[in-house]
Scaffold this active site. Sequence first.
Site, PDB file in Angstrom:
ATOM      1  N   LYS A  55      -1.387  -1.087  -4.129  1.00 29.23           N
ATOM      2  CA  LYS A  55      -2.473  -0.106  -3.993  1.00 29.23           C
ATOM      3  C   LYS A  55      -1.807   1.255  -4.020  1.00 29.23           C
ATOM      4  O   LYS A  55      -1.094   1.634  -3.099  1.00 29.23           O
ATOM      5  CB  LYS A  55      -3.245  -0.311  -2.694  1.00 29.23           C
ATOM      6  N   TYR A 114       0.855  -1.177   0.000  1.00 22.55           N
ATOM      7  CA  TYR A 114       0.000   0.000   0.000  1.00 22.55           C
ATOM      8  C   TYR A 114       0.894   1.230   0.000  1.00 22.55           C
ATOM      9  O   TYR A 114       1.553   1.545   0.994  1.00 22.55           O
ATOM     10  CB  TYR A 114      -0.900  -0.053   1.242  1.00 22.55           C
TER      11      TYR A 114
END
Length: 312
Positions: free
Chosen positions: A171, A141
């Site tokens: 992400k 992330y």
Amino acid sequence: MEFTHLQGLIAAPFTPMHADGSIHLELIPDYYALLKANGVTGAFICGSTGEGVSLTLQEKKAVAEAWAACSKNDPAFSVMPLLGGTCIADAKELAKHAQEIGLDAVSFTAPSYFKPANVQMLAACCKEIAAVVPDMPFYYYHIPVLTGVGFPMYDLLQAIDGLIPNFAGVKYTHEDFMDFLSCLHFKNGKYDMVWGRDENMLPALAIGTKASIGSTYNYAAPLYHQLMEAFEAGDLLKAQALQQQSIDMIRLLGKYGGIATGKAYMKLIGLDCGGFRLPVKNMDAVAFEQFKQEVANLSFDSYCSKKPAVAR
């Protein structure tokens, strides 16, 4: 190792809270039903929107178990928890727990207090956690505005390629389109690049993203479905207008105090998730009334997510 890439809108759910600040797990089945009714294909739980950094280890497990119970018989809906980013041992424990309860993937973000000195050290952190769930897709992330760790993700992909067999993708919650496009093309699209800035969905679609994770998909999923449909149909003027609607809606987040404003939007669509924990500020009753009027001026009712009808 190859994994199926994510598709469509994936919400980053708020963690529902009672008035006393304890987690409200009983609301999660209704939350799941809301997302399903509005065409959302998954949930990225305990992330920034879900206050993962403000939850205890046991609370994170309880939230994960509640979402797992809702989605266990739904192969069309993916659930991925953010494991955290400061304590590697806790992240490993949460990863193993996610696998045990049947979640679909796990995600990890950079340690933000003792930060990795270089991209190789960040890759080493990812490797240690991913190794405890070798058959699960593992996502990094990337959110440098919160972690302060801003290495190009193209450099991270180079560092982890061949090092972490179950590394699935990133992400990507940042605005570096040059880096994002290079990651999309790395090894002929080997890694799943999931867009994380709702207000910039249109340019991300233009360079090739197929999936997005965001907080505003919780309460305005129809708007983004229309945006994606307009883009796919080649109607860029309509897509631009819809993206502007998204931006106008998101501007109110900043005006009324930031991330907690998202829970005010949720209250307006009929799913009261309570407030945020300290140190995040929640709006008071007077501000909420002003907020409601501004939201009405945006014609929010015309594109907001709708709760499913109750079966009788």
